[in-house]
Design a protein around this motif. Structure first.
Motif, PDB file in Angstrom:
ATOM      1  N   LEU A 150      -8.682  -3.155  -1.605  1.00 54.76           N
ATOM      2  CA  LEU A 150      -9.757  -3.387  -0.630  1.00 54.76           C
ATOM      3  C   LEU A 150      -9.182  -3.756   0.733  1.00 54.76           C
ATOM      4  O   LEU A 150      -9.666  -3.285   1.770  1.00 54.76           O
ATOM      5  CB  LEU A 150     -10.684  -4.486  -1.143  1.00 54.76           C
ATOM      6  CG  LEU A 150     -11.537  -4.136  -2.370  1.00 54.76           C
ATOM      7  CD1 LEU A 150     -12.239  -5.372  -2.895  1.00 54.76           C
ATOM      8  CD2 LEU A 150     -12.559  -3.058  -2.036  1.00 54.76           C
ATOM      9  N   ARG A 151      -8.155  -4.604   0.735  1.00 49.63           N
ATOM     10  CA  ARG A 151      -7.542  -4.967   2.013  1.00 49.63           C
ATOM     11  C   ARG A 151      -6.882  -3.753   2.665  1.00 49.63           C
ATOM     12  O   ARG A 151      -6.932  -3.596   3.891  1.00 49.63           O
ATOM     13  CB  ARG A 151      -6.507  -6.071   1.781  1.00 49.63           C
ATOM     14  CG  ARG A 151      -7.132  -7.437   1.453  1.00 49.63           C
ATOM     15  CD  ARG A 151      -6.067  -8.466   1.139  1.00 49.63           C
ATOM     16  NE  ARG A 151      -6.637  -9.796   0.962  1.00 49.63           N
ATOM     17  CZ  ARG A 151      -5.951 -10.863   0.561  1.00 49.63           C
ATOM     18  NH1 ARG A 151      -4.648 -10.741   0.310  1.00 49.63           N
ATOM     19  NH2 ARG A 151      -6.539 -12.032   0.422  1.00 49.63           N
TER      20      ARG A 151
ATOM     21  N   GLY B 294      -6.885   0.318   6.894  1.00 48.72           N
ATOM     22  CA  GLY B 294      -6.557   1.720   7.101  1.00 48.72           C
ATOM     23  C   GLY B 294      -5.179   2.096   6.594  1.00 48.72           C
ATOM     24  O   GLY B 294      -4.607   3.097   7.035  1.00 48.72           O
ATOM     25  N   ALA B 295      -4.628   1.287   5.656  1.00 49.47           N
ATOM     26  CA  ALA B 295      -3.301   1.579   5.109  1.00 49.47           C
ATOM     27  C   ALA B 295      -3.380   2.712   4.097  1.00 49.47           C
ATOM     28  O   ALA B 295      -4.428   2.966   3.502  1.00 49.47           O
ATOM     29  CB  ALA B 295      -2.711   0.327   4.460  1.00 49.47           C
ATOM     30  N   GLU B 296      -2.248   3.379   3.871  1.00 49.89           N
ATOM     31  CA  GLU B 296      -2.205   4.506   2.941  1.00 49.89           C
ATOM     32  C   GLU B 296      -1.721   4.100   1.555  1.00 49.89           C
ATOM     33  O   GLU B 296      -1.894   4.857   0.599  1.00 49.89           O
ATOM     34  CB  GLU B 296      -1.304   5.613   3.495  1.00 49.89           C
ATOM     35  CG  GLU B 296      -1.835   6.221   4.801  1.00 49.89           C
ATOM     36  CD  GLU B 296      -0.992   7.390   5.263  1.00 49.89           C
ATOM     37  OE1 GLU B 296       0.022   7.669   4.600  1.00 49.89           O
ATOM     38  OE2 GLU B 296      -1.346   8.009   6.276  1.00 49.89           O
ATOM     39  N   THR B 297      -1.102   2.926   1.414  1.00 49.97           N
ATOM     40  CA  THR B 297      -0.616   2.454   0.119  1.00 49.97           C
ATOM     41  C   THR B 297      -0.974   0.982  -0.053  1.00 49.97           C
ATOM     42  O   THR B 297      -1.311   0.294   0.932  1.00 49.97           O
ATOM     43  CB  THR B 297       0.913   2.624  -0.006  1.00 49.97           C
ATOM     44  OG1 THR B 297       1.558   1.843   1.016  1.00 49.97           O
ATOM     45  CG2 THR B 297       1.316   4.082   0.148  1.00 49.97           C
ATOM     46  N   LEU B 298      -0.864   0.494  -1.283  1.00 49.39           N
ATOM     47  CA  LEU B 298      -1.150  -0.915  -1.561  1.00 49.39           C
ATOM     48  C   LEU B 298      -0.058  -1.822  -1.026  1.00 49.39           C
ATOM     49  O   LEU B 298      -0.323  -2.975  -0.679  1.00 49.39           O
ATOM     50  CB  LEU B 298      -1.292  -1.140  -3.069  1.00 49.39           C
ATOM     51  CG  LEU B 298      -2.445  -0.425  -3.781  1.00 49.39           C
ATOM     52  CD1 LEU B 298      -2.497  -0.849  -5.238  1.00 49.39           C
ATOM     53  CD2 LEU B 298      -3.769  -0.717  -3.103  1.00 49.39           C
TER      54      LEU B 298
ATOM     55  N   ARG C  61     -19.420   0.929   5.736  1.00 46.49           N
ATOM     56  CA  ARG C  61     -18.313   0.903   4.772  1.00 46.49           C
ATOM     57  C   ARG C  61     -17.506  -0.371   4.927  1.00 46.49           C
ATOM     58  O   ARG C  61     -17.125  -1.009   3.937  1.00 46.49           O
ATOM     59  CB  ARG C  61     -17.434   2.133   4.978  1.00 46.49           C
ATOM     60  CG  ARG C  61     -16.190   2.165   4.111  1.00 46.49           C
ATOM     61  CD  ARG C  61     -15.444   3.471   4.345  1.00 46.49           C
ATOM     62  NE  ARG C  61     -14.198   3.521   3.597  1.00 46.49           N
ATOM     63  CZ  ARG C  61     -13.039   3.076   4.039  1.00 46.49           C
ATOM     64  NH1 ARG C  61     -12.991   2.540   5.260  1.00 46.49           N
ATOM     65  NH2 ARG C  61     -11.943   3.158   3.299  1.00 46.49           N
ATOM     66  N   ALA C  62     -17.228  -0.770   6.158  1.00 45.91           N
ATOM     67  CA  ALA C  62     -16.470  -2.001   6.377  1.00 45.91           C
ATOM     68  C   ALA C  62     -17.219  -3.219   5.858  1.00 45.91           C
ATOM     69  O   ALA C  62     -16.628  -4.110   5.239  1.00 45.91           O
ATOM     70  CB  ALA C  62     -16.167  -2.158   7.874  1.00 45.91           C
ATOM     71  N   ALA C  63     -18.545  -3.254   6.073  1.00 47.19           N
ATOM     72  CA  ALA C  63     -19.336  -4.382   5.571  1.00 47.19           C
ATOM     73  C   ALA C  63     -19.333  -4.425   4.050  1.00 47.19           C
ATOM     74  O   ALA C  63     -19.211  -5.497   3.447  1.00 47.19           O
ATOM     75  CB  ALA C  63     -20.765  -4.292   6.106  1.00 47.19           C
TER      76      ALA C  63
END
Length: 407
Positions: free
Chosen positions: A182-183, A188-192, A320-322
């Motif tokens: 979720l974070r 907007g990251a591509e990996t965990l 989506r952000a909410a």
């Protein structure tokens, strides 16, 4: 209020085991029962359509193949559920001549149970769940038997507490991975990235891979949705520009028609032309003004549609952000509660001391795991199990105990 009996406690433990270990992407095996859901996004109708004819459960045969409507037999054993879903989508696209493959979601609905035998209180089948270990299976079978001189109740309670602690650790690991995903979506990251989890093992690695895959799918879906909206906005902008150009051309035609009508009216007043020419000039002017009105209406409608598309884009991003923030807050609360329950189980296990259990074995017992396809597997209480495994609890000092229990 009387305390619940051992079977009720074990049933509750089984329910907890099923509830807290979330489903992860798994490798399909023979005799599995697969659940299939097929959906297709219709961009023109802007709706997600479910293929009800393909929904349901499908058994995997002993030959490792599953038979699906219209497709027929397809290899399934040894294939990841996500990869199997992609292959089914590609097969449906080819069979129905679709422009793009539909989304086929495959999950393992049921697996062969684990058989627990030997020196346990209630030998027999226990339901398999992802991440199950020999410790969990023995606890569900009532714990290991012991001579009357030993405190069997204490041993069972400690084994149950340790099994519940392991279940909670798996649940905490799933929540930590979900929180990281979720974070990553919010950033907007591509990996965990690096995630410290409360448990390790193949099940946790599968959960991480599942969250990575979900992160990629959700990012790709957002990108697709934004591209569709941006495409609509671009088309409407082009349409508005074309209508404005047409409106300008019609404006020039109207000016020419007005001049022609004025000249015809002047000549008609002086008797130099017949009135039919004046009527033709009037008709031409009315036609041009009607076309101008139609273009103006079409331009207004296109602007309204473009404003609606721009509003949908804002709602998609901000909504989506909410939703992600609300889900992240819920995960944080669940993770805190799970960690509190883990600490409680640690305290219970520490209280139930007395040397009845060691790190990876039960004192005086040997745990033997046999694979469904034949052959032995690494033993120990924390050894991961597979569907259909046989777990045997053996007391070397009582060689006849397992046979007597089985009889």
């Amino acid at each position: 209020m009387p305390m619940p009996g051992p079977r009720l406690r074990l049933a509750a433990l089984a329910a907890l085991l099923t509830a807290v270990l979330p489903a992860a992407a798994e490798t399909v095996a023979p005799d599995d029962v697969l659940s299939l859901r097929v959906t297709e996004w219709l961009p023109v109708e802007r709706e997600l359509r479910s293929w009800e004819a393909f929904g349901g459960s499908y058994p995997v045969g002993a030959d490792g193949r599953v038979v699906l409507p219209h497709i027929g037999p397809i290899e399934a054993a040894g294939i990841d559920t996500a990869e199997l879903g992609r292959r089914i989508g590609a097969a449906l696209m080819q069979h129905f001549a679709l422009p793009a493959p539909p989304d086929a979601s495959v999950t393992v609905a049921a697996r062969p149970p684990v058989l627990v035998g030997g020196a346990v209180r209630t030998p027999g089948e226990v339901p398999f769940t992802p991440g199950m270990t020999a410790r969990h299976a023995i606890a569900l079978a009532g714990g290991a038997l012991a001579p009357a001189s030993e405190d069997t109740g204490l041993m069972v309670q400690r084994l149950t507490a340790e099994a519940q602690r392991g279940i909670l650790a798996a649940e905490a690991a799933a929540l930590e991975l979900r929180r990281a995903r979720l974070r990553a979506e919010l950033d907007g990251a591509e990996t965990l990235g690096a995630v410290a989890v409360a448990a390790e093992g193949a099940a946790v690695r599968a959960l991480r891979a599942d969250e990575e895959r979900l992160l990629t799918l959700r990012r790709e879906r957002l990108t697709r949705d934004l591209e569709l909206i941006d495409g609509r906005i671009e088309l409407l902008t082009q349409e508005i520009a074309a209508l404005e150009a047409k409106e300008a051309a019609l404006g020039r035609q109207r000016a020419i028609a007005e001049q022609a009508r004025t000249r015809a009216a002047s000549l008609a007043d002086r008797g130099l032309v017949v009135n039919d020419r004046l009527v033709d000039a009037e008709r031409t002017l009315v036609l041009v003004e009607t076309q101008l009105l139609d273009v103006s209406t079409a331009k207004l409608r296109a602007r309204q549609q473009r404003a609606q598309a721009e509003s949908e884009r804002v709602q998609l991003v901000e909504g989506r952000a909410a939703d992600l923030l609300a889900e992240l807050q819920q995960v944080e609360l669940e993770l805190a509660a799970t960690r509190e329950r883990m600490a409680l189980q640690d305290a219970v296990a520490a209280f139930l001391t007395g040397g009845l259990a060691e790190a990876d074995r039960i004192a005086g017992f040997e745990v033997v795991i046999r694979r469904a396809g034949g052959g032995a597997a690494p033993g120990g209480l924390d050894a991961p199990l597979r569907p259909g495994d046989l777990v045997e609890v053996v007391r070397p000092d009582l060689p006849g105990l397992a046979a007597a229990q089985g009889g």
